[in-house]
Design a protein around this motif. Structure first.
Motif, mmCIF file in Angstrom:
data_model
loop_
_atom_site.group_PDB
_atom_site.id
_atom_site.type_symbol
_atom_site.label_atom_id
_atom_site.label_comp_id
_atom_site.label_asym_id
_atom_site.label_seq_id
_atom_site.Cartn_x
_atom_site.Cartn_y
_atom_site.Cartn_z
ATOM 1 N N THR A 61 -19.507 -5.953 17.819
ATOM 2 C CA THR A 61 -18.568 -4.189 17.753
ATOM 3 C C THR A 61 -18.642 -3.351 18.575
ATOM 4 O OG1 THR A 61 -20.007 -3.902 16.036
ATOM 5 C CG2 THR A 61 -17.948 -5.505 15.628
ATOM 6 N N SER A 73 -11.745 -4.574 14.775
ATOM 7 C CA SER A 73 -12.275 -5.266 13.022
ATOM 8 C C SER A 73 -10.844 -6.856 13.523
ATOM 9 C CB SER A 73 -11.717 -4.293 12.058
ATOM 10 O OG SER A 73 -10.992 -3.117 12.581
ATOM 11 N N GLU A 76 -12.396 -8.985 15.435
ATOM 12 C CA GLU A 76 -14.197 -9.319 14.946
ATOM 13 C C GLU A 76 -13.924 -9.936 14.176
ATOM 14 O OE1 GLU A 76 -15.612 -5.712 12.426
ATOM 15 O OE2 GLU A 76 -17.179 -7.072 11.324
ATOM 16 N N ALA A 77 -12.489 -9.829 12.818
ATOM 17 C CA ALA A 77 -12.150 -10.564 11.932
ATOM 18 C C ALA A 77 -12.279 -12.527 12.609
ATOM 19 C CB ALA A 77 -11.733 -10.491 11.623
ATOM 20 N N VAL A 80 -16.043 -13.716 13.412
ATOM 21 C CA VAL A 80 -16.260 -13.933 12.673
ATOM 22 C C VAL A 80 -15.737 -14.894 11.982
ATOM 23 C CG1 VAL A 80 -17.294 -13.062 9.916
ATOM 24 C CG2 VAL A 80 -17.628 -11.871 11.360
ATOM 25 N N GLY A 99 -22.099 -5.137 11.538
ATOM 26 C CA GLY A 99 -21.981 -5.157 10.641
ATOM 27 C C GLY A 99 -22.259 -3.738 10.179
ATOM 28 N N ARG A 252 -15.074 -1.583 6.597
ATOM 29 C CA ARG A 252 -15.091 -2.645 7.614
ATOM 30 C C ARG A 252 -15.994 -3.798 7.623
ATOM 31 N NH1 ARG A 252 -15.255 -1.318 14.093
ATOM 32 N NH2 ARG A 252 -15.139 -3.899 14.351
ATOM 33 N N HIS A 256 -15.618 -8.114 7.100
ATOM 34 C CA HIS A 256 -16.182 -8.585 7.319
ATOM 35 C C HIS A 256 -16.427 -10.088 6.763
ATOM 36 C CE1 HIS A 256 -19.989 -8.989 10.576
ATOM 37 N NE2 HIS A 256 -20.354 -10.648 9.327
#
Ligand code: COS
Length: 395
Positions: A61, A73, A76-77, A80, A99, A252, A256
C-alpha cells in the motif's frame, strides 16, 4: 485520451491480477504447509519472511514513488483476502508495514518523512509498529497517558504501550503521546515517529496469547526518550493532531482486517465442504445431511455478504470518500462472521475439529482476536451509531 486511460487501466488490471494469482499460489503452496510449524514454534521462518519481502508484500500500500506497489484500498482488500487463506501470523509479519504502522506517514507525513521511511518500509527492511494502546487506555484511546513533554527544541517521551504488534522486530514506532497535559482528551495527543534504537526504549517480553502464535506482540516502554519536533507526523504544525491521524489510519486498517476475516472464512468453508464430502456416517457422506448443509449454507451466505461489503467500502475509500461508518460496519460484521464460521467449522468436523491435527481449532483460536483488536465490536457499534447521527444532522 479516454482510450489511453482505458488501455492503461487494462494493463494495470492485468498486472494486478498477476500479483493476486502470485500471492494466491505463494499462500497455498508455500505458507499453508507451514501453519502447524509456525503455531508450534511461535515464529515465522526467516526464509519465508525473505520470500514475502521479495514478493512485495511489505510495500503493497506504499505509493510507487516511494518504492511500494501503490495498491488502492480496493486492491489491497483483494490481496489481503488471499493472505487470509492461511494463518494470520504470516500476514502479521508485514501487516503493520501495509497498514497501521506505515499509513500515518502515507496519510499525514511530511515529504521528508515519506522519503526517509517509506522506501525502507516498502522493501520490508524496516518494520514499523503502531503504538496507541496502553495499560489504562484500550477502547478509550483518547485517554492515553504517555506524555511527550516539550524540552527545548524537542520532546521527551515517557509511558508504556501495550500489546504492540511487531514490537520485538520494529525499527520505527508511530507513538501517540500527550503533548498538552492540561487536555485529558483526544485534542492533546500528538503522533511521533520514534526510532526503536533511541536511548530509553525497552521492549517487554513477548506476550503469550490464545492464538495467532507467530504474530508477536509486546509492551514498549519509553523512559525519557528524546525526539526532535520534526519527529511529529506532519511536522511541528501537526502538534495536537495525532488522535485524528490515528483514527484515519484505523479507518483503512479496519477494512484491511475485515478483508482478512473474509479470506479466513473462505478457507474454513472450503475445508468444511471438503471434509463433508469425505467423511461418512450412517453410510453416507455427512454433507448429504440437511442439518450439516444448513451450517455450510449459513457460512457461505454470510461470507458472501461480508466480501461484498468489504469490496464496496474499499472502493469508496479508494475514491477518497469518508468511510468511517462503512469501515466500522465491515470490521464489526466480518469479524463476527468469521467467528461464527470458525465455530461451525469445528462443529462440521466434529471431534476432529477439536484436535490440533486438523488445524481447525487453531483457526478457531486465531480468529477470536479479530473481534477485539483495531477496535472491539462494541466500539464499532458506537462509531456506526455516532456516524449515523452525524450524517442525519448534515442532511
Ligand atoms: N477520521 C478523522 N478524524 C476522526 C475520526 C476519523 N475516523 N474519528 C474521530 N475523529 C476526530 C473527531 O472528529 C474529533 O475531532 P474534533 O474534536 O475536531 O471534532 C476527534 O477525532 C476526537 O474524536 P471523538 O470525540 O470521537 O473521540 P473519542 O474520545 O470519543 O473516541 C473512539 C472515539 C471510541 C471511536 C476511539 O477512541 C476509538 O476508535 N477507540 C478504539 C481504539 C482502537 O481501535 N484501539 C485499537 C488499538 S490499535 S490495534
Amino acid at each position: 485520451m479516454t482510450v489511453l486511460t482505458r488501455e492503461k487501466a487494462g494493463i494495470e488490471s492485468d498486472l494486478f491480477e498477476q500479483l493476486r494469482m502470485a500471492v494466491r499460489r505463494f499462500v497455498r503452496e508455500r505458507l499453508v504447509p507451514l501453519e502447524r510449524q509456525v503455531d508450534e514454534e511461535n515464529a515465522v521462518p526467516a526464509s519465508v519472511v525473505t520470500e514475502m519481502r521479495d514478493l512485495g508484500i511489505a510495500g503493497l500500500t506504499i505509493p510507487t514513488e516511494y518504492g511500494g506497489l501503490g495498491l488502492s484500498s480496493f486492491e489491497e482488500a483483494q490481496i489481503v483476502m488471499e493472505l487470509g487463506w492461511t494463518s494470520p501470523a504470516f500476514r502479521s509479519v508485514f501487516g503493520t508495514n501495509i497498514g497501521i504502522g506505515a499509513q500515518g506517514i502515507v496519510i499525514d507525513g511530511t515529504e521528508e518523512q515519506r522519503r526517509t521511511y517509506l522506501p525502507a518500509l516498502a522493501s520490508g527492511k524496516l518494520i514499523s509498529s503502531f503504538c496507541l494502546t496502553e495499560p489504562e487506555a484500550g477502547s478509550d484511546a483518547g485517554s492515553l497517558r504517555t506524555t511527550a513533554r516539550r524540552d527545548g527544541a524537542g520532546y521527551v517521551i515517557n509511558g508504556t504501550k501495550r500489546y504492540i504488534t511487531n514490537a520485538p522486530n520494529a525499527g520505527i514506532f508511530t507513538v501517540m503521546a500527550r503533548t498538552r497535559p492540561e487536555s485529558k482528551g483526544a485534542d492533546g495527543i500528538t503522533a511521533f515517529l520514534v526510532d526503536a534504537n533511541l536511548r530509553g526504549i525497552s521492549i517487554g517480553s513477548v506476550d503469550r496469547k490464545m492464538g495467532q502464535r507467530g504474530a508477536l506482540t509486546a509492551d514498549v516502554i519509553f523512559d525519557d526518550v528524546c525526539v526532535p519536533a520534526t519527529a511529529i507526523i506532519g511536522g511541528p504544525e501537526f502538534e495536537g493532531q495525532g488522535f485524528k491521524t490515528a483514527m484515519k489510519v484505523l479507518d483503512r486498517g479496519r477494512i484491511h482486517i475485515a478483508a482478512l476475516c473474509v479470506g479466513t472464512a473462505r478457507r474454513l468453508i472450503a475445508q468444511s465442504l471438503s471434509y463433508s464430502r469425505e467423511r461418512k456416517q450412517f453410510g453416507r457422506q455427512i454433507g448429504e445431511f440437511q442439518l450439516l448443509q444448513a451450517m455450510l449454507a449459513d457460512s457461505q451466505a454470510e461470507c458472501y455478504a461480508a466480501e461484498t461489503m468489504v469490496l464496496d467500502a474499499a472502493q469508496h475509500h479508494a475514491r477518497g470518500e469518508n468511510i468511517t461508518l462503512e469501515a466500522s460496519c465491515c470490521k464489526m460484521f466480518c469479524s463476527e462472521m468469521v467467528g461464527r464460521v470458525a465455530d461451525r467449522a469445528v462443529q462440521i468436523h466434529g471431534g476432529a475439529g477439536y484436535m490440533s491435527e486438523y488445524g481447525i481449532e487453531r483457526f478457531y483460536r486465531d480468529v477470536r482476536v479479530f473481534r477485539l483488536y483495531e477496535g472491539t465490536t462494541q466500539i464499532q457499534q458506537l462509531v456506526i451509531a455516532r456516524e449515523m447521527r452525524r450524517r442525519a444532522e448534515h442532511n
